[in-house]
Design an enzyme around this catalytic site. Structure first.
Site, short mmCIF file in Angstrom:
data_model
loop_
_atom_site.label_atom_id
_atom_site.label_comp_id
_atom_site.label_asym_id
_atom_site.label_seq_id
_atom_site.Cartn_x
_atom_site.Cartn_y
_atom_site.Cartn_z
N ASN A 64 0.83 -1.21 0.00
CA ASN A 64 0.00 0.00 0.00
C ASN A 64 0.86 1.26 0.00
O ASN A 64 0.60 2.22 -0.73
CB ASN A 64 -0.90 0.02 1.23
CG ASN A 64 -2.04 -0.98 1.17
OD1 ASN A 64 -2.32 -1.54 0.12
ND2 ASN A 64 -2.69 -1.20 2.29
N ARG A 386 -11.45 -4.01 -13.73
CA ARG A 386 -10.34 -4.92 -13.45
C ARG A 386 -10.88 -6.34 -13.58
O ARG A 386 -11.90 -6.68 -12.97
CB ARG A 386 -9.78 -4.72 -12.04
CG ARG A 386 -9.29 -3.31 -11.75
CD ARG A 386 -8.59 -3.25 -10.39
NE ARG A 386 -8.45 -1.89 -9.91
CZ ARG A 386 -7.48 -1.05 -10.27
NH1 ARG A 386 -6.57 -1.45 -11.14
NH2 ARG A 386 -7.41 0.16 -9.77
N ARG A 416 -5.85 2.14 -12.95
CA ARG A 416 -4.44 2.29 -12.60
C ARG A 416 -3.78 0.95 -12.29
O ARG A 416 -4.30 0.14 -11.52
CB ARG A 416 -4.29 3.22 -11.39
CG ARG A 416 -2.84 3.50 -11.02
CD ARG A 416 -2.75 4.47 -9.87
NE ARG A 416 -3.20 5.80 -10.24
CZ ARG A 416 -4.02 6.53 -9.51
NH1 ARG A 416 -4.50 6.06 -8.39
NH2 ARG A 416 -4.37 7.74 -9.90
N HIS A 446 -16.32 3.29 -14.15
CA HIS A 446 -16.08 2.51 -12.93
C HIS A 446 -17.30 1.71 -12.52
O HIS A 446 -17.22 0.89 -11.60
CB HIS A 446 -15.65 3.49 -11.82
CG HIS A 446 -15.11 2.82 -10.59
ND1 HIS A 446 -15.79 2.79 -9.40
CD2 HIS A 446 -13.94 2.17 -10.38
CE1 HIS A 446 -15.06 2.16 -8.49
NE2 HIS A 446 -13.94 1.77 -9.06
N TYR A 479 -12.20 -9.56 -1.21
CA TYR A 479 -12.97 -8.32 -1.04
C TYR A 479 -14.42 -8.66 -0.69
O TYR A 479 -15.02 -9.55 -1.29
CB TYR A 479 -12.98 -7.51 -2.33
CG TYR A 479 -11.67 -6.87 -2.72
CD1 TYR A 479 -11.66 -5.68 -3.45
CD2 TYR A 479 -10.45 -7.43 -2.39
CE1 TYR A 479 -10.47 -5.09 -3.83
CE2 TYR A 479 -9.25 -6.84 -2.76
CZ TYR A 479 -9.27 -5.67 -3.49
OH TYR A 479 -8.09 -5.08 -3.87
N ARG A 575 -14.01 2.36 5.43
CA ARG A 575 -12.81 1.56 5.64
C ARG A 575 -11.53 2.39 5.56
O ARG A 575 -10.63 2.23 6.37
CB ARG A 575 -12.74 0.45 4.59
CG ARG A 575 -11.59 -0.53 4.82
CD ARG A 575 -11.25 -1.30 3.56
NE ARG A 575 -10.54 -0.48 2.60
CZ ARG A 575 -10.79 -0.46 1.30
NH1 ARG A 575 -11.76 -1.18 0.80
NH2 ARG A 575 -10.08 0.30 0.49
N HIS A 603 -15.33 -3.71 0.99
CA HIS A 603 -15.31 -2.99 -0.29
C HIS A 603 -16.69 -2.59 -0.79
O HIS A 603 -16.81 -1.75 -1.68
CB HIS A 603 -14.60 -3.86 -1.34
CG HIS A 603 -14.22 -3.15 -2.59
ND1 HIS A 603 -14.88 -3.33 -3.79
CD2 HIS A 603 -13.25 -2.24 -2.84
CE1 HIS A 603 -14.33 -2.57 -4.72
NE2 HIS A 603 -13.34 -1.90 -4.18
#
Length: 721
Positions: A64, A386, A416, A446, A479, A575, A603
């Site tokens: 991270n 993704r 990204r 998204h 997730y 979160r 998530h």
């Protein structure tokens, strides 16, 4: 801890808000993110977790921090270099933010090294050694010497650095060893560099009953005599480089695929953002690194521990189930099994929501695979943000196209660190005959939506999947996300309009149920919050429950502050980044914020509005969304928010998912008015929402198997059977 919240409203609350300085009203997003990563790192210190899971959390924290450095710090540095003085939400300049980040980053790195030392000692007691070569037996040293000669020497290339040998390129996240050498008394010192190839193992496991791991950089320094025979090593040092890895899309880009292929190459050679060095690095070699890598003093970190802690994830694969979480197998929804695995029949009967990873992502794959082979299916439309390396979703879309379906895939190239993979998938899809769309140049797509049109006896029927997470089978095991399936005709019409907006710039003139950003979702949230404010002022029950990954949008925060001042009770499960300050007298005293950090990564994104009743109730308005409350999501991305009206799904999302997160104490951190997060509970007897979800079936997936006594009912006082 009490779940009651104060309802007092200061008489001069508006004046109090206006008089507060920005830093007292809001938390800087970068510093809030660092706070989140400290919570992740704290899980590596959690003595209730198995040791290899603690090591995994340490590696996640390090990974991270790498990404934060490559993107966020790089962006702020770029602003400083270009003289851009855009202020953060707290009023701080880029230069001020960098100074504050620098201080906290150094402290975080020190804490990571301390955690590693603790785990190193504990793991050694269990037969797993993160070893220094000096501490190993003679037999181990001899084996390592032979391994270095046979397996490492052929991979590495020592390179002299002098006027005829230019300084080599060091890749992003690259690790190297630099040596200062001498040969003979009269010859000048020579600088040599050895870069560790990306294909080489970061840790070498010594054969034997004990799992002994040695960092490859140790082997390079230890056996330098094999690299440089006849030379004397005067000094050496291990180093690591992080580079600017953000990609900005130029509006005039004519071909996005070609642009991103070029941009990915540029990113690999991006500006150096951070140089990590070991404490004992040779001074002459260090000076050369600083000069050649063009690194400012402020972005050099020296450590007496291990570099590149993210690589510890490889050691977590050690086959020691006793040092890992107890295995968990996701459930497959019984209601779909009752229909002999026919997803369309189950969805046609009534809406269903799948709660990942507690329920299998296979349902999503099966839905698309069934669409691919069903002769009655006419078309499939799919967003892809993704999808992972081995994607069954991609395979299903390719199969559908090969079977003659009209398949459209919206592939987001701007995801990204997934740009290269997405370019590959786009190429594979196009080769199979899928119509591939890259969306908007300046907005990311998204939203997570699948739309399947099927020919049935009474005409065409649309089946939709709306998700809070990506179509990524690996992430879906880690997730926590919600997959909502419906055959509701109005939601199908709205989803079709969304795809037309993305593929043909046809802005929806009127959406019946869903909301889209950036063309209306934020306004709809304002309207829903305003309705709660009106209820509170009218003396009716008023409340908002919200679960997000991040909240940084100032307008949304201010609207929630307004609701708090009106007496609306707001419970937030956020979160990660939270720029909102909770519990400020007269401003946000009716807002509570908690962060859940545990075995799974929270998530899913949910909004719930009391609608004149006390939460949780069946009259509440409940929405699933792909969007966080960030400006990028609400203003610069295509996102979707979907209302939940089916009774069983509504009960599951509000009375199970949301309520369990609110009740969780064992994995929760409370945000206090001073801006600090504190663990809610560390002793036994608390409530663990992940354990609850693993142990109990979800409502909408049970079908005929569901009876009232099978699912523990949650109340604000705790879990009851």
């Amino acid at each position: 801890m009490s779940t009651e919240f104060p309802s007092r409203v200061a008489a001069n609350d508006a004046e109090a808000l206006a008089q507060l300085a920005p830093e007292d009203r809001y938390t800087n997003r970068e510093l809030s993110w660092l706070s989140f990563n400290r919570r992740v790192l704290a899980e590596s210190e959690n003595e209730r977790y198995p040791l290899l899971e603690r090591l995994r959390f340490l590696s996640i924290s390090a990974s991270n921090l790498d990404e934060f450095t490559m993107v966020r710090i790089a962006g702020l540095e770029g602003q400083v270099q270009r003289g851009i003085e855009t202020l953060g939400i707290d009023g701080s300049s880029p230069r001020q933010q960098l100074a504050a980040i620098r201080e906290q980053l150094l402290a975080l790195e020190d804490r990571q090294q301390a955690s590693l030392e603790t785990l190193r000692d504990l793991l050694s007691q269990e037969g797993i050694l993160l070893a220094s070569i000096d501490d190993l037996s003679k037999d181990c040293k001899n084996w390592l010497a032979r391994y270095f000669e046979s397996d490492i020497l052929p991979l590495i290339t020592p390179q002299a650095i002098d006027p005829s040998h230019p300084f080599p390129f060091v890749a992003n996240r690259g690790i190297g060893v630099i040596f200062r050498l001498k040969r003979g008394k009269r010859q000048a010192d020579l600088i040599e560099m050895v870069l560790i190839p990306s294909g080489a193992p970061r840790f070498v496991r010594v054969p034997g009953d004990e799992a002994i791991y040695v960092g490859i950089e140790q082997l390079v320094t230890r056996f330098a005599d094999q690299l440089f025979p006849g030379f004397k090593v005067l000094g050496d040092g291990i180093f690591r480089v992080l580079r600017d890895s953000d990609i900005e899309v130029e509006e005039e880009a004519e071909d996005l695929v070609r642009y991103f292929r070029t941009a990915i190459q540029r990113r690999r050679r991006g500006r150096t953002v951070l140089l990590e060095l070991d404490d004992d690095c040779d001074e002459v070699s260090e000076a050369l690194l600083r000069d050649q890598l063009d690194v400012e003093e402020a972005m050099i970190v020296k450590t007496n521990g291990m570099l590149g802690l993210a690589d510890l994830a490889t050691i977590c694969g050690e086959p020691r189930p006793d040092l890992k979480f107890e295995p968990f197998s996701p459930r497959y929804p019984e209601r779909i099994l009752e229909h002999d695995g026919d997803c369309f029949a189950a969805i046609r009967e009534k809406d269903i929501v799948i709660h990942h990873p507690f329920e299998s992502f296979d349902v999503v794959v099966d839905f698309l695979h069934q669409a691919a082979v069903d002769p009655a299916v006419v078309s499939i439309k799919q967003t892809l943000y993704r999808a992972g390396d081995q994607s069954p979703v991609i395979a299903a879309l390719i199969e559908a196209a090969q079977n003659g379906k009209a398949v459209t895939a919206v592939v987001e190239l701007k995801a990204r660190f997934d740009e290269e993979r997405n370019i590959h998938w786009a190429s594979e899809l196009e080769r199979a005959g899928v119509q591939v769309i890259y969306g908007f140049t300046d907005w990311k797509t998204h939203a997570k939506v699948s739309l399947v049109v099927r020919r049935e006896e009474d005409g065409y029927r649309t089946y939709c999947h709306f998700g809070t997470g990506n179509y990524h089978p690996v992430n879906a095991k880690i997730y926590t996300d919600l997959s909502f399936f419906t055959a509701d005709a109005t939601l199908g019409r709205d989803a079709a309009k969304m795809f037309n907006f993305i593929t043909g710039y046809i802005e929806p003139d009127q959406l019946e149920r869903i909301s889209l950003s950036p063309i209306g979702l934020q306004v709809h949230l304002y309207e829903l919050i305003d309705a709660e404010i009106a209820n509170a002022k009218a003396g009716k029950p008023a409340g908002i429950w919200v679960k997000l990954n991040s909240i940084t949008n100032r307008a949304i925060i201010d609207k929630l502050y307004e609701a708090s001042r009106a007496g609306v009770e707001i419970r937030m499960v956020v979160r990660g980044i939270c720029s909102l300050r909770a519990g400020l007298p007269g401003i946000s005293e009716n807002i509570s914020v908690k962060s859940v950090i545990g075995r799974f990564l929270e998530h899913s994104r949910v909004w719930a509005f009391a609608n004149g009743k006390t939460l949780p109730s069946r009259q509440a308005k409940v929405y699933l969304t792909s969007a966080d409350a960030m400006s990028r999501n609400l203003e610069h991305r295509v996102e979707v928010m979907v209302p939940i009206t089916n009774k069983t799904v509504h009960d599951q999302v509000l009375g199970q998912v949301m309520l369990a997160n609110i009740l969780d104490t064992e994995q929760s951190w409370r945000l206090d008015p001073d801006g600090q997060y504190r663990r809610m509970r560390t002793d036994d007897g608390g409530f663990n929402c992940h354990q609850y979800f693993m142990s109990n079936p979800s409502l909408s997936g049970r079908g005929a198997a569901l009876t009232d006594h099978e699912v523990p009912r949650l109340t604000l006082g705790g879990a009851e059977t």
